[in-house]
Design a protein around this motif. Structure first.
Motif, PDB file in Angstrom:
ATOM      1  N   ALA A 182     -12.091   3.750   1.523  1.00  0.00           N
ATOM      2  CA  ALA A 182     -10.961   4.263   0.758  1.00  0.00           C
ATOM      3  C   ALA A 182     -11.204   4.044  -0.726  1.00  0.00           C
ATOM      4  CB  ALA A 182      -9.670   3.565   1.176  1.00  0.00           C
ATOM      5  N   VAL A 183     -10.707   4.980  -1.514  1.00  0.00           N
ATOM      6  CA  VAL A 183     -10.713   4.833  -2.967  1.00  0.00           C
ATOM      7  C   VAL A 183      -9.278   4.966  -3.457  1.00  0.00           C
ATOM      8  CG1 VAL A 183     -11.397   5.860  -5.162  1.00  0.00           C
ATOM      9  CG2 VAL A 183     -13.068   5.650  -3.329  1.00  0.00           C
ATOM     10  N   VAL A 184      -8.871   4.040  -4.304  1.00  0.00           N
ATOM     11  CA  VAL A 184      -7.553   4.094  -4.934  1.00  0.00           C
ATOM     12  C   VAL A 184      -7.752   4.531  -6.373  1.00  0.00           C
ATOM     13  CG1 VAL A 184      -5.556   2.761  -5.682  1.00  0.00           C
ATOM     14  CG2 VAL A 184      -6.611   2.295  -3.454  1.00  0.00           C
ATOM     15  N   PHE A 203      -9.543  -0.807   5.696  1.00  0.00           N
ATOM     16  CA  PHE A 203     -10.393   0.069   4.893  1.00  0.00           C
ATOM     17  C   PHE A 203     -11.230  -0.731   3.888  1.00  0.00           C
ATOM     18  CE2 PHE A 203      -7.225   3.073   6.359  1.00  0.00           C
ATOM     19  CZ  PHE A 203      -7.961   4.233   6.578  1.00  0.00           C
ATOM     20  N   GLN A 204     -12.485  -0.318   3.733  1.00  0.00           N
ATOM     21  CA  GLN A 204     -13.318  -0.835   2.650  1.00  0.00           C
ATOM     22  C   GLN A 204     -12.859  -0.125   1.380  1.00  0.00           C
ATOM     23  OE1 GLN A 204     -17.584  -0.641   3.616  1.00  0.00           O
ATOM     24  NE2 GLN A 204     -16.991  -0.276   5.745  1.00  0.00           N
ATOM     25  N   THR A 205     -12.181  -0.849   0.521  1.00  0.00           N
ATOM     26  CA  THR A 205     -11.410  -0.223  -0.547  1.00  0.00           C
ATOM     27  C   THR A 205     -12.009  -0.476  -1.925  1.00  0.00           C
ATOM     28  OG1 THR A 205      -9.412  -0.471   0.784  1.00  0.00           O
ATOM     29  CG2 THR A 205      -9.106  -0.060  -1.570  1.00  0.00           C
ATOM     30  N   ASP A 247     -13.156   8.202   3.079  1.00  0.00           N
ATOM     31  CA  ASP A 247     -12.396   8.810   4.168  1.00  0.00           C
ATOM     32  C   ASP A 247     -10.946   9.024   3.760  1.00  0.00           C
ATOM     33  OD1 ASP A 247     -14.500   8.671   6.358  1.00  0.00           O
ATOM     34  OD2 ASP A 247     -14.407   6.583   5.703  1.00  0.00           O
ATOM     35  N   VAL A 248     -10.467   8.164   2.858  1.00  0.00           N
ATOM     36  CA  VAL A 248      -9.110   8.283   2.327  1.00  0.00           C
ATOM     37  C   VAL A 248      -9.164   8.048   0.824  1.00  0.00           C
ATOM     38  CG1 VAL A 248      -6.792   7.274   2.256  1.00  0.00           C
ATOM     39  CG2 VAL A 248      -7.951   7.562   4.444  1.00  0.00           C
ATOM     40  N   VAL A 249      -8.527   8.950   0.074  1.00  0.00           N
ATOM     41  CA  VAL A 249      -8.314   8.726  -1.349  1.00  0.00           C
ATOM     42  C   VAL A 249      -6.810   8.592  -1.564  1.00  0.00           C
ATOM     43  CG1 VAL A 249      -8.474   9.663  -3.675  1.00  0.00           C
ATOM     44  CG2 VAL A 249     -10.391   9.948  -2.095  1.00  0.00           C
ATOM     45  N   TYR A 250      -6.416   7.522  -2.217  1.00  0.00           N
ATOM     46  CA  TYR A 250      -5.008   7.243  -2.500  1.00  0.00           C
ATOM     47  C   TYR A 250      -4.806   7.377  -3.996  1.00  0.00           C
ATOM     48  CZ  TYR A 250      -0.578   4.598  -2.573  1.00  0.00           C
ATOM     49  OH  TYR A 250       0.726   4.195  -2.752  1.00  0.00           O
ATOM     50  N   GLY A 270     -11.848  13.977   5.610  1.00  0.00           N
ATOM     51  CA  GLY A 270     -11.078  12.982   4.881  1.00  0.00           C
ATOM     52  C   GLY A 270      -9.672  13.447   4.531  1.00  0.00           C
ATOM     53  N   VAL A 271      -8.865  12.479   4.079  1.00  0.00           N
ATOM     54  CA  VAL A 271      -7.477  12.727   3.702  1.00  0.00           C
ATOM     55  C   VAL A 271      -7.265  12.267   2.267  1.00  0.00           C
ATOM     56  CG1 VAL A 271      -5.056  12.279   4.233  1.00  0.00           C
ATOM     57  CG2 VAL A 271      -6.743  12.344   6.086  1.00  0.00           C
ATOM     58  N   PHE A 272      -6.713  13.157   1.456  1.00  0.00           N
ATOM     59  CA  PHE A 272      -6.419  12.848   0.056  1.00  0.00           C
ATOM     60  C   PHE A 272      -4.905  12.783  -0.094  1.00  0.00           C
ATOM     61  CE2 PHE A 272      -8.474  12.997  -4.223  1.00  0.00           C
ATOM     62  CZ  PHE A 272      -7.343  12.808  -4.979  1.00  0.00           C
ATOM     63  N   ILE A 273      -4.400  11.652  -0.582  1.00  0.00           N
ATOM     64  CA  ILE A 273      -2.961  11.426  -0.701  1.00  0.00           C
ATOM     65  C   ILE A 273      -2.554  11.473  -2.167  1.00  0.00           C
ATOM     66  CG2 ILE A 273      -1.077   9.840  -0.194  1.00  0.00           C
ATOM     67  CD1 ILE A 273      -3.259   8.488   1.733  1.00  0.00           C
ATOM     68  N   PHE A 274      -1.669  12.406  -2.503  1.00  0.00           N
ATOM     69  CA  PHE A 274      -1.128  12.501  -3.847  1.00  0.00           C
ATOM     70  C   PHE A 274       0.231  11.792  -3.889  1.00  0.00           C
ATOM     71  CE2 PHE A 274      -3.853  16.225  -3.477  1.00  0.00           C
ATOM     72  CZ  PHE A 274      -4.508  16.273  -4.701  1.00  0.00           C
ATOM     73  N   THR A 275       0.383  10.834  -4.811  1.00  0.00           N
ATOM     74  CA  THR A 275       1.671  10.156  -4.977  1.00  0.00           C
ATOM     75  C   THR A 275       2.261  10.350  -6.364  1.00  0.00           C
ATOM     76  OG1 THR A 275       0.907   7.999  -5.805  1.00  0.00           O
ATOM     77  CG2 THR A 275       0.802   8.348  -3.420  1.00  0.00           C
ATOM     78  N   GLY A 276       1.431  10.754  -7.332  1.00  0.00           N
ATOM     79  CA  GLY A 276       1.906  10.886  -8.705  1.00  0.00           C
ATOM     80  C   GLY A 276       2.576  12.220  -8.956  1.00  0.00           C
ATOM     81  N   VAL A 277       3.408  12.253  -9.992  1.00  0.00           N
ATOM     82  CA  VAL A 277       4.073  13.497 -10.414  1.00  0.00           C
ATOM     83  C   VAL A 277       3.665  13.732 -11.873  1.00  0.00           C
ATOM     84  CG1 VAL A 277       6.251  14.724 -10.645  1.00  0.00           C
ATOM     85  CG2 VAL A 277       5.987  12.983  -8.863  1.00  0.00           C
TER      86      VAL A 277
END
Length: 364
Positions: A182-184, A203-205, A247-250, A270-277
């Motif tokens: 994972a990448v944050v 996750f290896q982050t 595998d996951v980008v946060y 992979g899954v890319f998660i958008f949280t910002g506006v």
């Protein structure tokens, strides 16, 4: 009582005196506010880019990240008592009978946009000495989390995201549930809490943020065991070379250009998660290349906002786990506490600290 409010018409932010709230129903709970966290949404409200007062009023009491203490309960409240610590949820359901998410308790998936959010949209927030809330929207906090429970709401962002990732990844039943990478993106409070949640999930982050080392965020990230890579010093291709594809980008930075650039670091499936506006930016990326990548690699892009009751419960459980796993580290996220009178200067950056700022209404 004292409250912090914005007045959109006059574009003012100030501490005001308002009547102390009273119980209005048998299921109501009156709460003494202890602490209120400050985040990017508060900045947008103060800049009058977002937010709306309750109907018929000219001001909005701000604050949506809250820790409080129960002082009075209605006759029908059985799960809370005076002296209990609580955190409130933010969003309340829309009135539409056709909105199935709101009618079934999933207000974070409201389809009408007519919901209210305390301290943000159509409902007063928690930046006041007292507030009243229906008991169904309050979560009891273990007393040992008193010092960090104000972080519950920002942690729910990651909790919901991980819940959604788990749902999406059921599309691959052949894949064993082994920890992935994972990448944050971003090393603010939401990013660092997200890194903790991802690491707790196995996750290896890696934390990927603009600031060059050394800095306080990088030091805290690496003390948790999450390598910190500066985007200022390492472009995305260098990140991939160092850490591999994710595998996951946060995403927790709220910068569109940085997010879509990092999309190229997402692994197949992979899954890319958008949280910002984010605010609008001048387009500099090749949309065709990105679309081809997503299609050819069976990738999923998720936007997530707000959180459900289950995410608040998970966040409280995880705060306890984090404190056990990383003693003293969660507390280091809270880098400054301020008086209510300092709210405007904190939100606009004049008195902002390294990571997380908190407004204190009731000192320990």
């Amino acid at each position: 009582m004292k409250a912090v409010a914005v007045f959109p018409k006059g574009r003012e932010v100030k501490v005001i005196d308002v009547p102390e709230p009273r119980l209005g129903s048998p299921t109501d709970v009156r709460v003494r506010t202890l602490e209120v966290g400050v985040c990017g949404t508060d900045k947008e409200v103060v800049q009058f880019k977002h937010g709306k007062p309750p109907k018929g009023e000219d001001y909005l009491i701000v604050g949506h990240e809250c820790l409080g203490e129960v002082v009075e309960v209605g006759a029908q409240v059985k799960n809370l008592a005076p002296g209990d610590l609580v955190v409130p949820r933010v969003r309340r359901p829309c009135p539409s009978p056709d909105c199935l998410p709101c009618r079934t308790g999933a207000t974070d998936f409201c389809v009408t946009g007519e919901y209210t959010e305390r301290g943000i949209q159509g409902a007063h927030g928690f930046a006041a000495e007292y507030f009243v809330e229906d008991s169904q929207y309050l979560h009891k906090v273990p007393r040992e989390l008193r010092g960090v429970a104000v972080l519950t709401e920002p942690l729910t962002i990651a909790e919901k995201a991980l819940r959604e990732v788990a749902h999406v990844q059921t599309r691959m039943p052949w894949q064993r549930q082994l920890p992935g990478k994972a990448v944050v993106l971003g090393a603010g409070p939401v990013g660092l809490l997200g890194a903790m949640a991802l690491m707790r999930a196995g996750f290896q982050t890696t934390v990927y943020s603009r600031g060059a080392k050394p800095n306080a965020k990088a030091e805290l990230s690496e003390s948790l065991g999450a390598p910190y890579v500066s985007s200022k010093e390492n472009p995305v291709d260098a990140l991939v070379k160092q850490r591999g594809k994710a595998d996951v980008v946060y995403e927790a930075a709220g910068v569109a250009s940085a997010a879509f650039e990092l999309l190229t670091a997402l692994a197949p499936n992979g899954v890319f998660i958008f949280t910002g506006v984010p605010e609008s930016e001048e387009e500099t990326l090749d949309e065709g290349v990105l679309m081809k990548q997503v299609v050819m690699n069976n990738q999923v892009l998720i936007g997530t906002v707000n959180a459900a009751a289950v995410d608040f419960e998970s966040a409280l459980e995880d705060l306890g786990r984090f404190r056990a796993k990383w003693p003293g580290k969660v507390e280091r996220l809270l880098t400054a506490r301020h008086r209510p009178e300092d709210y405007a200067e904190v939100v606009t950056g004049k008195k902002r600290s390294d990571i997380k700022d908190v407004i204190v209404f009731t000192p320990e």
